[in-house]
Design an enzyme around this catalytic site. Structure first.
Site, short mmCIF file in Angstrom:
data_model
loop_
_atom_site.label_atom_id
_atom_site.label_comp_id
_atom_site.label_asym_id
_atom_site.label_seq_id
_atom_site.Cartn_x
_atom_site.Cartn_y
_atom_site.Cartn_z
NE ARG A 55 -3.11 -0.20 3.19
CZ ARG A 55 -4.42 -0.27 3.15
NH1 ARG A 55 -5.01 -1.37 2.78
NH2 ARG A 55 -5.14 0.77 3.49
CE LYS A 83 20.65 -13.64 -3.04
NZ LYS A 83 20.85 -12.87 -4.28
NE ARG A 105 6.41 -0.05 6.21
CZ ARG A 105 5.16 0.42 6.06
NH1 ARG A 105 4.95 1.62 5.59
NH2 ARG A 105 4.13 -0.31 6.37
#
Lengths: 312, 442
Positions: A55, A83, A105
């Site tokens: 979103r 990784k 984020r």
């Protein structure tokens, strides 16, 4: 405006009103058949998402594209980061690619702050939600939505009463909202069981209530926060049903609100937990509008951080 | 005749800050102390003290040397060098290595590495429980009887949280005059904790490490120590509440000692607002109120000693997000500087007090008879020469440690250590290592 947007506390009253005013002008673009401005042509915006959030990512992506920026989506889940590549190496890579703005984020509180202040990168950094710290563009879009309904879309939110309900302890949305709404002159009341309020909440610029019914008759806006069912397992509350009874928004409680009051939720909702479907889909609900306004707000933030300080 | 390393004459030095004297050192021993200019300089290398302060060599009860296992962070050799430059002549190497120092074999290995380096005496600390897992006692007796003669036992980094296991450990070490050094941290109250719990942690969105998690364990442990009549040492006391509990325990005659780190004497939780993990440490930096309390407790003896909790980490374990970064900060090279800044300069501690808190008392707690001795004829020449006036900004790159996680970087602090002597041999002269560190072993 600061060079970065890391916390709602980075915004002065005038900064915040400027973002809202700019977003309102840019919102007109979204109503056109051709939803595009040339403002950020040739600039590169990277969406750096270490945590799944379709979103928020598509909202930033739409915002950047409507301003004609080049958009790179770097979904760190399932990429080199899983990784073991460090935040630093990812940042150096983005720097080498010539990113002008990085929208980040991250599940770690403070990760955007690290990115902005460690000297790894020269881009403007926008916090798109970090851990249990902040989510400033969510607070801005919430304030924008409130201003449209409660203040005729202009000025600030002086004197308006906003009640925020739910898992404040783990909520970056609540932290940013308290800071920004205070800056804009609103009175905020947080409502939660005591287990879901952080130690030190008494020092925040807001009221605190353990009872949801009491503040409702005086509330102009009511924001329900998502409560994860897993919190129950860590003894924050005894059961889903008890939480819903004491802190959920149902039709009976919604009827305690004044006629003009709006009901908000940052999404995604747990229907039946913090809010019933009846209220979420009811006439007071502005939840879908919040999503629309998110694009305008993120356009304004990117425009002001990258484009210029004057309204569009 | 060249007698460097065997005979030294320190002129015009002030033992524990008292009136100036000359001190003659032959071999490993102080052989004469007299008024300035009265001692025989024959055959001696003369070091002008210029009125500086002479203290017994410092003793650290809490050092992480990382070897074996994390030689990328520190080795016994590099940690010893950092210790010597910090004015130390003995360090106690914590047990949380890989493999854990929970057998006679591992503690003897660390002890031998220390002897081979020869810059400070390295006294290994033995783990209380096998693998630090808190399930069953390690072979404490075997470690006590080994060449390393372990007397301090600790699961540091983890708390011996099981009350029965802690009781048994306290009882068991009475057989060889050992002490349990407890890392006081109630594990359930601190799951995934990141910083001091309070208004700031709430604002920063970092999971809180509440003071009660430290205080509850200390309260339990002093009562256990009283019940079984054993000796308890509390590592890195960080809160005002802990100080109150220890003060109460001592007033009851309980045999408890306690340490405070240099960083808890100087730094506060406010530094976490930078999200820079160089300030991430366990127990966490606390509030100004706590800093004042631990300073006062160190001054009045409620807290017995300063111990560094020197915790080296490689760059990549600190140059990252806060909540994935390692806990810990360097401490050996700035410990005395911080004590001068926070305790001596404000008048809370005189030089005799510094000698007690940083040399005499830690040697006594660790049962190390050759350290923390008076500055007197016939005593071992474990000494540090201190210039209280010298100061400057801290440069992490100048450290002898292999790591750079120095929380004092750029801070203007005293730079007091002029020379360090280990049993008459200078390990540090003019603030630098007296001899370059031998190349790393293969």
């Amino acid at each position: 405006m600061n060079r970065h947007l890391l916390s709602a506390a980075d915004l002065t009253h005038d900064d915040a009103v400027l973002v809202l005013d700019t977003a309102r002008e840019l919102a007109a673009v979204s109503g056109r058949a051709v939803k595009k401005l040339p403002t950020l042509r040739g600039r590169t915006v990277v969406n750096l998402f270490f945590e799944d959030s379709t979103r928020t990512r598509i909202s930033f992506e739409a915002a950047a594209k409507r301003l004609s920026a080049d958009v790179i989506n770097f979904s760190a889940k399932g990429s080199s980061v899983s990784k073991g590549e460090s935040l630093k190496d990812t940042a150096l890579t983005l720097q080498a690619m010539g990113a002008d703005a990085v929208v980040i984020r991250h599940s770690a509180s403070g990760a955007p702050h690290r990115l902005a202040h460690s000297g790894w990168i020269s881009a403007a950094v926008v916090n798109a939600g970090d851990g249990t710290h902040e989510h400033p563009t969510q607070a801005l879009l919430d304030a924008y939505t409130m201003r449209e309904h409660l203040a005729d879309g202009a000025g600030d939110l002086a004197g308006r009463r906003v009640t925020i309900v739910g898992d404040v302890l783990h909520s970056r949305v609540a932290r940013s909202n308290v800071l920004l709404l205070h800056t804009l002159g609103a009175h905020v009341t947080l409502v939660a069981p005591p287990t879901l309020l952080p130690v030190g909440v008494a020092t925040w610029p807001c009221e605190v209530s353990y009872d949801l019914d009491a503040p409702l008759p005086a509330s102009d806006a009511l924001m329900m926060l998502r409560v994860q069912r897993e919190r129950m397992d860590a003894a924050f509350f005894p059961s889903e049903r008890e939480y819903a009874r004491r802190y959920g928004l149902d039709a009976r409680r919604a009827a305690l609100l004044p006629e003009h009051a709006i009901v908000m939720h940052p999404g995604p909702m747990n229907r039946g937990m913090e809010i019933t479907a009846e209220v979420a889909d009811g006439p007071r609900s502005v939840i879908v509008e919040q999503v629309t306004n998110g694009v305008s707000i993120r356009m304004a933030v990117l425009y002001l951080l990258l484009g210029g300080a004057e309204p569009a | 005749m060249t007698s460097t390393g065997t005979t030294h004459l320190l002129t015009d030095v002030r033992p524990l800050g008292a009136d100036p004297v000359d001190v003659r050192i032959e071999g490993a021993t102080i052989v004469a102390i007299g008024a300035p200019g009265t001692l025989d300089a024959d055959g001696a290398r003369v070091l002008p003290g210029a009125g500086r302060v002479l203290l017994p060599g410092l003793v650290d009860l809490h050092t992480h040397l990382r070897e074996p296992g994390r030689e990328d962070a520190e080795t016994v050799a590099t940690g010893s060098a950092a210790a010597a430059r910090g004015g130390f002549t003995a360090v106690h190497a914590m047990a949380n290595t890989d493999p854990v120092a929970d057998t006679a074999g591992v503690v003897e290995q660390v002890w031998h590495l220390g002897r081979d380096t020869g810059l400070v005496d390295v006294f290994p600390v033995g783990a209380v429980t096998v693998g630090l897992r808190g399930e069953r006692l390690a072979e404490l007796g075997a470690m006590a009887d080994s060449a390393a003669a372990v007397r301090v036992f600790s699961d540091d980094g983890r708390c011996v949280s099981d009350a029965v296991l802690m009781r048994r450990a306290l009882e068991y070490v009475k057989a060889f005059d050992g002490v349990i050094a407890q890392h006081a941290q109630e594990p359930r109250l601190t799951a995934d904790a990141q910083m001091n719990e309070g208004a700031l942690s709430g604002r920063l969105g970092l999971r809180g490490w509440p003071a009660v998690a430290e205080e509850a364990i200390i309260a339990r442990d002093v009562l256990l120590a009283e019940h079984v009549g054993s000796r308890l040492h509390v590592c890195h006391v960080s809160t005002a509440g802990s100080v109150e509990i220890i003060r109460w325990a001592k007033s009851r005659g309980i045999d408890v000692t306690a340490e405070v780190t240099p960083h808890h004497l100087l730094l506060t939780e406010d530094l976490a607002a930078s999200y820079d993990p160089v300030f991430k440490v366990n127990p966490p930096l606390r509030r100004e109120h706590d800093v004042q309390a631990v300073r006062e407790a160190l001054a009045d003896g409620t807290i017995d000693i300063v111990a560094t909790d020197h915790a080296p980490h490689p760059v990549e374990d600190k140059e990252c997000e806060w909540n994935v970064a390692a806990f810990g900060m360097l401490g050996l090279e700035q410990a005395l500087a911080v004590v001068i800044e926070t305790m001596v300069a404000p008048g809370l501690l005189d030089w005799a007090g510094v000698a007690d808190r940083m040399a005499i008392a830690p040697a006594r707690i660790g049962r190390r008879a050759g350290h923390g001795r008076p500055i007197a004829v016939g005593e071992p020449a474990n000494l540090v020469l201190v210039d209280p006036q010298a100061r400057g900004p801290v440069d992490p790159a100048a450290s002898s440690s292999r790591s750079r996680n120095n929380p004092y970087a750029g801070r203007d602090l005293p730079a007091p250590v002029v020379a360090t002597f280990l049993r008459g041999r200078p390990t540090v002269l003019d603030g630098s290592l007296a001899a370059p560190l031998a190349a790393s072993r293969p």
